[in-house]
Write an enzyme that holds these catalytic residues in place. Sequence first.
Site, mmCIF file in Angstrom:
data_model
loop_
_atom_site.group_PDB
_atom_site.id
_atom_site.type_symbol
_atom_site.label_atom_id
_atom_site.label_comp_id
_atom_site.label_asym_id
_atom_site.label_seq_id
_atom_site.Cartn_x
_atom_site.Cartn_y
_atom_site.Cartn_z
ATOM 1 N N HIS A 142 0.809 -1.225 0.000
ATOM 2 C CA HIS A 142 0.000 0.000 0.000
ATOM 3 C C HIS A 142 0.839 1.270 0.000
ATOM 4 O O HIS A 142 0.302 2.364 -0.127
ATOM 5 C CB HIS A 142 -0.956 0.018 1.189
ATOM 6 C CG HIS A 142 -0.261 0.293 2.489
ATOM 7 N ND1 HIS A 142 0.473 -0.671 3.130
ATOM 8 C CD2 HIS A 142 -0.153 1.416 3.227
ATOM 9 C CE1 HIS A 142 0.990 -0.147 4.231
ATOM 10 N NE2 HIS A 142 0.631 1.112 4.319
HETATM 11 C C1 UD1 Z 1 -2.181 5.161 6.318
HETATM 12 C C2 UD1 Z 1 -0.882 5.588 6.989
HETATM 13 C C3 UD1 Z 1 0.162 4.493 6.823
HETATM 14 C C4 UD1 Z 1 -0.349 3.148 7.264
HETATM 15 C C5 UD1 Z 1 -1.657 2.853 6.525
HETATM 16 C C6 UD1 Z 1 -2.239 1.522 6.913
HETATM 17 C C7 UD1 Z 1 -0.395 8.002 6.957
HETATM 18 C C8 UD1 Z 1 0.475 9.018 6.361
HETATM 19 N N1 UD1 Z 1 -0.344 6.785 6.394
HETATM 20 O O1 UD1 Z 1 -1.919 5.094 4.927
HETATM 21 O O2 UD1 Z 1 1.294 4.811 7.596
HETATM 22 O O3 UD1 Z 1 0.599 2.159 6.987
HETATM 23 O O4 UD1 Z 1 -2.574 3.893 6.822
HETATM 24 O O5 UD1 Z 1 -3.400 1.265 6.219
HETATM 25 O O6 UD1 Z 1 -1.081 8.286 7.902
HETATM 26 N N2 UD1 Z 1 -9.207 4.610 2.114
HETATM 27 C C9 UD1 Z 1 -10.453 4.025 2.071
HETATM 28 N N3 UD1 Z 1 -11.010 3.661 3.258
HETATM 29 C C10 UD1 Z 1 -10.420 3.845 4.439
HETATM 30 C C11 UD1 Z 1 -9.158 4.460 4.466
HETATM 31 C C12 UD1 Z 1 -8.556 4.830 3.298
HETATM 32 O O7 UD1 Z 1 -11.019 3.822 1.016
HETATM 33 O O8 UD1 Z 1 -10.998 3.468 5.482
HETATM 34 C C13 UD1 Z 1 -8.544 4.982 0.830
HETATM 35 C C14 UD1 Z 1 -8.868 6.371 0.388
HETATM 36 O O9 UD1 Z 1 -8.957 6.362 -1.014
HETATM 37 C C15 UD1 Z 1 -7.663 7.162 0.801
HETATM 38 C C16 UD1 Z 1 -6.544 6.137 0.660
HETATM 39 O O10 UD1 Z 1 -7.155 4.890 0.989
HETATM 40 O O11 UD1 Z 1 -7.465 8.292 0.052
HETATM 41 C C17 UD1 Z 1 -5.369 6.384 1.557
HETATM 42 O O12 UD1 Z 1 -5.779 6.464 2.924
HETATM 43 P P1 UD1 Z 1 -4.923 7.294 3.994
HETATM 44 O O13 UD1 Z 1 -5.452 7.103 5.340
HETATM 45 O O14 UD1 Z 1 -4.721 8.666 3.525
HETATM 46 O O15 UD1 Z 1 -3.500 6.617 3.921
HETATM 47 P P2 UD1 Z 1 -3.090 5.092 3.866
HETATM 48 O O16 UD1 Z 1 -2.494 4.851 2.543
HETATM 49 O O17 UD1 Z 1 -4.174 4.183 4.328
#
Ligand code: UD1
Length: 363
Positions: free
Chosen positions: A205
Amino acid sequence: MKIINVCGARPNFMKIAPLMHAYKAAGGFTPILVHTGQHYDDKMNHWFFNDLQIPPPDINLEVGSASHAVQTANIMKGFEAVMLEHQPDAVLVVGDVNSTVACALVASKLCVPVIHVEAGLRSGDRTMPEEINRLVTDTLSDLLFVTEPSGVENLKREGIPESKIHFAGNVMIDTLHKFQARAEESKILDSLELSKKAYAVLTLHRPSNVDDPETFERLLSVIDEIQSEMPVIFPMHPRTRANTKGTPVGNRMEGMQNLRLIEPLGYLDFLQLTTHAACVLSDSGGIQEETTILGVPCLTLRENTERPVTIDEGTNQLVGSDPDKIRKAFRRAIDNPPKGKIPHLWDGRAAERIVATLKKWNP
Ligand code: UD1
């Protein structure tokens, strides 16, 4: 002592769970649990509260997804109001996600002491958003609980006074110990029709892997080879799914017969899946630690790690995205799996030690 505890994203939940249980066991604390809502899908969030028996959050800021600046700012805005209303004695943050740094910043500007659990980890790679979050959070923290010796060294080198640093062990491993037996009751192997030690698990991811089609393509070339040898189970993070849907990389994955693209799993199912895997390939932080405890070979698909003890003592190998390196490391993992040993204080009692330190602390 009234402590606001912050969680926001999936890797936070297994760290906050044992602390919430330890406060209760110790007595004398008024813990308040704030969920920022950084992760909000059932599969990324709600299932973990169920599996890990975490009490429902007292407050949910429901910030959701956005760019780093907007997400961090939204958390800060919401959290400042919570702080002003509840007037805690301290704020405890875990890990290295945006919720961690956002709430540490708000608390320190209100002159409320910050406690950081899983402090001191450094990849040395400032292109990783988590590395920035770690550096800033540690600078602002008043009490820093560290999981491995490298963390203590890193903090001392950065000039953090030794009196603030406590080597407490690994709270995530507390959770693993507590739920290991229950995970064995999971039906995930049956439902995926897998035999023990005859499949690999893949998770990806990180922006450096999944936002860059060239890197992803390179990784897929070797994953293609691995899946021709054994099934590869890939519980896909929503970010990875969104980034690859309908793209050449996505289509290539769909075309691999033995690469099983599945939805993200809950904690117990995922623990069962990794426990019995022949090998795990991942760019996660926490999975490097969990596989070390499980004695399962882990290939870390990154150029660096902030968790060197998993390589020095555990079952982890750092392989980056070079197909040749991955191929060789995979062979080694299957034909001659590393033994590894359990890092010091990864014994299931880290939260207990942290709470005992907090009892004696005068913020
Ligand atoms: C975040 C953390 C990362 C961790 C990861 C575990 C930061 C900078 N990054 O990254 O350290 O390893 O979580 O999962 O805080 N999304 C969904 N549903 C959700 C959450 C996210 O669809 O419940 C999608 C959205 O499109 C979003 C993308 O995932 O834009 C990224 O989510 P985000 O929380 O920004 O960062 P992660 O890549 O999950």
